[in-house]
Write an enzyme that holds these catalytic residues in place. Structure first.
Site, PDB file in Angstrom:
ATOM      1  N   CYS A   1      13.204  10.494   7.404  1.00 22.46           N
ATOM      2  CA  CYS A   1      12.916  10.018   8.767  1.00 22.46           C
ATOM      3  C   CYS A   1      14.101  10.202   9.692  1.00 22.46           C
ATOM      4  CB  CYS A   1      12.392   8.582   8.769  1.00 22.46           C
ATOM      5  SG  CYS A   1      13.460   7.423   7.950  1.00 22.46           S
TER       6      CYS A   1
ATOM      7  N   GLU B   1       8.120  15.459  15.887  1.00 21.58           N
ATOM      8  CA  GLU B   1       8.697  15.461  14.550  1.00 21.58           C
ATOM      9  C   GLU B   1       7.931  16.434  13.657  1.00 21.58           C
ATOM     10  OE1 GLU B   1       8.086  11.903  12.100  1.00 21.58           O
ATOM     11  OE2 GLU B   1      10.219  11.984  11.641  1.00 21.58           O
TER      12      GLU B   1
ATOM     13  N   LYS C   1       0.854  -1.185   0.000  1.00 19.86           N
ATOM     14  CA  LYS C   1       0.000   0.000   0.000  1.00 19.86           C
ATOM     15  C   LYS C   1       0.893   1.239   0.000  1.00 19.86           C
ATOM     16  CE  LYS C   1      -2.915   3.209   1.533  1.00 19.86           C
ATOM     17  NZ  LYS C   1      -2.037   4.324   1.102  1.00 19.86           N
TER      18      LYS C   1
ATOM     19  N   GLY D   1       6.231   5.058   8.648  1.00 20.20           N
ATOM     20  CA  GLY D   1       5.304   6.197   8.658  1.00 20.20           C
ATOM     21  C   GLY D   1       5.215   6.793  10.046  1.00 20.20           C
ATOM     22  N   SER D   2       4.057   7.369  10.338  1.00 19.07           N
ATOM     23  CA  SER D   2       3.913   8.109  11.595  1.00 19.07           C
ATOM     24  C   SER D   2       3.617   7.191  12.775  1.00 19.07           C
ATOM     25  CB  SER D   2       2.776   9.119  11.448  1.00 19.07           C
ATOM     26  OG  SER D   2       1.552   8.426  11.302  1.00 19.07           O
TER      27      SER D   2
ATOM     28  N   THR E   1      -0.151   6.207  13.098  1.00 24.08           N
ATOM     29  CA  THR E   1      -0.576   5.073  12.272  1.00 24.08           C
ATOM     30  C   THR E   1       0.022   3.775  12.806  1.00 24.08           C
ATOM     31  OG1 THR E   1      -0.761   6.528  10.370  1.00 24.08           O
ATOM     32  CG2 THR E   1      -0.664   4.183   9.908  1.00 24.08           C
ATOM     33  N   GLY E   2       1.271   3.830  13.255  1.00 23.14           N
ATOM     34  CA  GLY E   2       1.907   2.639  13.836  1.00 23.14           C
ATOM     35  C   GLY E   2       1.083   2.064  14.970  1.00 23.14           C
TER      36      GLY E   2
ATOM     37  N   GLU F   1       8.729   1.276  11.441  1.00 21.89           N
ATOM     38  CA  GLU F   1       9.814   2.246  11.361  1.00 21.89           C
ATOM     39  C   GLU F   1       9.138   3.601  11.399  1.00 21.89           C
ATOM     40  OE1 GLU F   1      11.974   4.877  10.451  1.00 21.89           O
ATOM     41  OE2 GLU F   1      12.559   4.106   8.484  1.00 21.89           O
TER      42      GLU F   1
HETATM   43  P1  ADP Z   1       2.247  10.747   7.197  1.00 24.53           P
HETATM   44  O1  ADP Z   1       1.515  11.507   8.265  1.00 24.53           O
HETATM   45  O2  ADP Z   1       3.670  11.040   7.125  1.00 24.53           O
HETATM   46  O3  ADP Z   1       1.548  10.761   5.872  1.00 24.53           O
HETATM   47  P2  ADP Z   1       1.143   8.201   7.776  1.00 24.53           P
HETATM   48  O4  ADP Z   1       1.513   7.270   8.877  1.00 24.53           O
HETATM   49  O5  ADP Z   1      -0.209   8.821   7.836  1.00 24.53           O
HETATM   50  O6  ADP Z   1       2.282   9.256   7.709  1.00 24.53           O
HETATM   51  O7  ADP Z   1       1.274   7.487   6.361  1.00 24.53           O
HETATM   52  C1  ADP Z   1       2.164   6.445   6.067  1.00 24.53           C
HETATM   53  C2  ADP Z   1       1.399   5.352   5.348  1.00 24.53           C
HETATM   54  O8  ADP Z   1       0.404   4.846   6.219  1.00 24.53           O
HETATM   55  C3  ADP Z   1       0.664   5.811   4.092  1.00 24.53           C
HETATM   56  O9  ADP Z   1       0.744   4.803   3.104  1.00 24.53           O
HETATM   57  C4  ADP Z   1      -0.763   5.954   4.575  1.00 24.53           C
HETATM   58  O10 ADP Z   1      -1.717   5.794   3.549  1.00 24.53           O
HETATM   59  C5  ADP Z   1      -0.852   4.822   5.563  1.00 24.53           C
HETATM   60  N1  ADP Z   1      -1.920   4.977   6.568  1.00 24.53           N
HETATM   61  C6  ADP Z   1      -2.421   6.138   7.066  1.00 24.53           C
HETATM   62  N2  ADP Z   1      -3.407   5.890   7.945  1.00 24.53           N
HETATM   63  C7  ADP Z   1      -3.537   4.548   8.023  1.00 24.53           C
HETATM   64  C8  ADP Z   1      -4.393   3.653   8.759  1.00 24.53           C
HETATM   65  N3  ADP Z   1      -5.323   4.107   9.598  1.00 24.53           N
HETATM   66  N4  ADP Z   1      -4.233   2.327   8.587  1.00 24.53           N
HETATM   67  C9  ADP Z   1      -3.281   1.848   7.749  1.00 24.53           C
HETATM   68  N5  ADP Z   1      -2.471   2.630   7.017  1.00 24.53           N
HETATM   69  C10 ADP Z   1      -2.585   3.962   7.140  1.00 24.53           C
END
Ligand code: ADP
Length: 494
Positions: A299, A398, A188, A241-242, A245-246, A264
């Site tokens: 990152c 961050e 994704k 990612g963030s 979301t993690g 990560e």
């Molecule tokens: P940023 O804020 O830097 O965009 P995110 O963590 O939101 O970081 O995004 C990193 C990835 O996680 C992207 O591919 C995003 O589509 C995906 N993502 C965001 N929200 C969710 C979620 N609730 N569940 C799974 N994947 C997500």
């Protein structure tokens, strides 16, 4: 890269994105497309599918079927290696197209994108391809009446969710070892950087990767990402990612099939300059690059600069000098050192950090504003803020943008306390000529990577990962295989 090639590629129309499921492109119906805006000018670049839960489920089923029938994992190692090496060659052969497409999609400056995106992805895939026939199990030290074997088996279906700052590089960090291990993948990409990863999957098919082994589903994280995270068909989630979301991914794993989750996440990485740094000018130049390249959207960016008090003012002046020669703007101009911010949302978020610092009385030495607004693109002036206090949001959270927080310190003890005083633990750097101090700092800093007398360098041979709330698990190096290979014991009575 040749300027005329860049210019012809930058003007070329972009094919609408599609999912790659079960070995083919799946375009979206008109009702299910999302606009892809370019951060270079804020204009529509193309469209791509706004994936549904059903799309994610179809991709997971395709990956599951491909894994279970052994079409990839049971292929002889030399055969899998050949496919992956061919894939790497194709990526390299298409490097210019991939780099420019990626820049138009996410805003990274072209000189960096070429190296860090297609060329890095090709190198990563080659590295793991070469390792396929060197992975072995173990015969354990049993007594004469028994035989203990430890097999290493691919874990199954991998859900990989990746961000927008370096989609090909980070994507390849997941795909390389996962596919080399024999796993199948549902990938994704981020909403604002999907186009090159779709292309990467097409090149994998062209190289001979069997259908269903690598699927890509585009769309929103909260829909497609969430469906992958909850899927009962996915065995492992790997994510960059963030932190927010993690956390959701860990909850989704707990609420579904207890899939393993490797994260990560972000950082607030301290770059610590002692008065005895070997070359203050070199340190200043490297520190500027360590935060401002890719407009700070890295990152491991060295976003917290800790400077020993006696050299603080001199060092800030050197930083400003070097920054003056870092060109910010059109990422497709090869002389640009800091490109566009990825989205308007991110730009607004960056500016809000600066506004808060200004309101708290911190000094904005340079930058702090949106620039080149007339282009319609999302650009921000590289920003240096001094007088930042360790508890400030700017020193704790961050930004993921071109904003450097500068904090003075007095002693080594002080530096360690301030450096370790956040929830993060991704990267760090120490500048000193004192060898004992350098080693002490490497041990005491809570970070997954500590640079000494440099910032940001590394290669495929060393792992990348964080401690504390910067995540778990490692990308890169042979250690990355640990996420994709299970241990199985066989115990024989002889
Ligand atoms: P940023 O804020 O830097 O965009 P995110 O963590 O939101 O970081 O995004 C990193 C990835 O996680 C992207 O591919 C995003 O589509 C995906 N993502 C965001 N929200 C969710 C979620 N609730 N569940 C799974 N994947 C997500």
């Amino acid at each position: 890269m040749d300027l005329s090639l860049i210019n012809s590629l930058r003007a070329s129309p972009v094919t609408p994105g599609a999912h790659i499921i079960d070995g083919g492109r799946r375009a979206a119906s008109d009702a299910e497309v999302m606009q892809v805006l370019s951060p270079l000018d804020g204009q529509p670049l193309t469209t791509m599918p706004r994936g549904t839960r059903e799309d994610a489920d179809a991709a997971a089923l395709s990956a599951r079927t491909a894994f279970d029938d052994g079409r990839w994992r049971d292929m002889p190692p030399a055969g899998r290696k050949k496919v992956l090496l061919r894939w790497a060659d194709l990526i390299e052969a298409n490097a210019a197209e991939l780099a420019v497409l990626g820049v138009r999609n996410n805003g990274t400056e072209i000189a960096m994108a070429l190296k860090a995106e297609p060329m890095s992805a090709a190198g990563t895939i080659r590295y793991y391809a070469e390792a396929i026939d060197k992975l072995t199990g173990e015969i354990t030290a049993t007594g004469p009446a028994n035989l203990g074997l430890v097999h290493r088996e691919p874990v199954g279906v991998v859900g990989a969710i990746v961000p927008w700052n370096f989609p090909l590089m980070i994507g390849a960090w997941k795909l390389g070892p996962a596919l080399a291990a024999g796993c199948s993948v549902v990938l994704k990409p981020a909403e604002t950087a999907s186009l090159t990863l779709i292309r990467l999957a097409e090149l994998a098919l062209e190289a001979g990767l069997p259908a269903g082994v690598l699927n890509v589903v585009t769309g929103e994280g909260a829909v497609v990402g969430d469906a992958i995270a909850h899927s009962m068909l996915v065995d492992v989630l790997v994510f960059t990612g963030s932190g927010a979301t993690g956390r959701r991914l860990m909850q989704a794993a707990a609420a579904s099939n207890l899939k393993r989750v490797y994260l990560e996440l972000g950082g607030k990485s301290p770059n610590i300059v002692f008065a005895d740094a070997p070359d203050l000018d070199e340190a200043a130049k490297t520190s500027v690059n360590g935060i401002f390249r890719n407009a700070g959207q890295v990152c491991i960016a060295g976003s917290r600069l800790l400077v020993q008090r006696e050299i603080h003012d001199d060092f800030v002046a050197r930083l400003a000098d070097h920054l003056a020669s870092l060109k910010t703007g059109d990422p497709l101009d090869p002389s640009t050192g800091a490109g566009a911010v990825n989205s308007l949302r991110q730009l607004e978020q960056n500016l809000s950090f600066v506004d808060e610092a200004r309101a708290a009385g911190r000094t904005i030495v340079t930058g702090g504003t949106r620039i080149l607004e007339e282009t319609g693109g999302y650009y921000m002036a590289p920003t240096i803020v001094t007088g930042v206090q360790p508890q400030d949001r700017l020193a704790q959270a961050e930004v993921f943008g071109p904003v450097l927080a500068v904090l003075p310190f007095d002693t080594e003890e002080d530096a360690v306390r301030i450096a370790n005083g956040t929830d993060y633990g991704l990267a760090a750097a120490v500048w000193t000529t004192d060898l004992s101090r350098a080693h002490r700092m490497v041990r005491r800093l809570q970070a997954g990577i500590v640079h000494v007398n440099t910032y940001g360098g590394s290669d495929m041979t060393v792992p990348l990962g964080g401690v504390k709330q910067s995540g778990n698990g490692h990308d890169k190096s042979l250690h990355a295989f640990d996420k994709y290979l299970d241990l199985k014991t066989a115990w024989f009575k002889l």
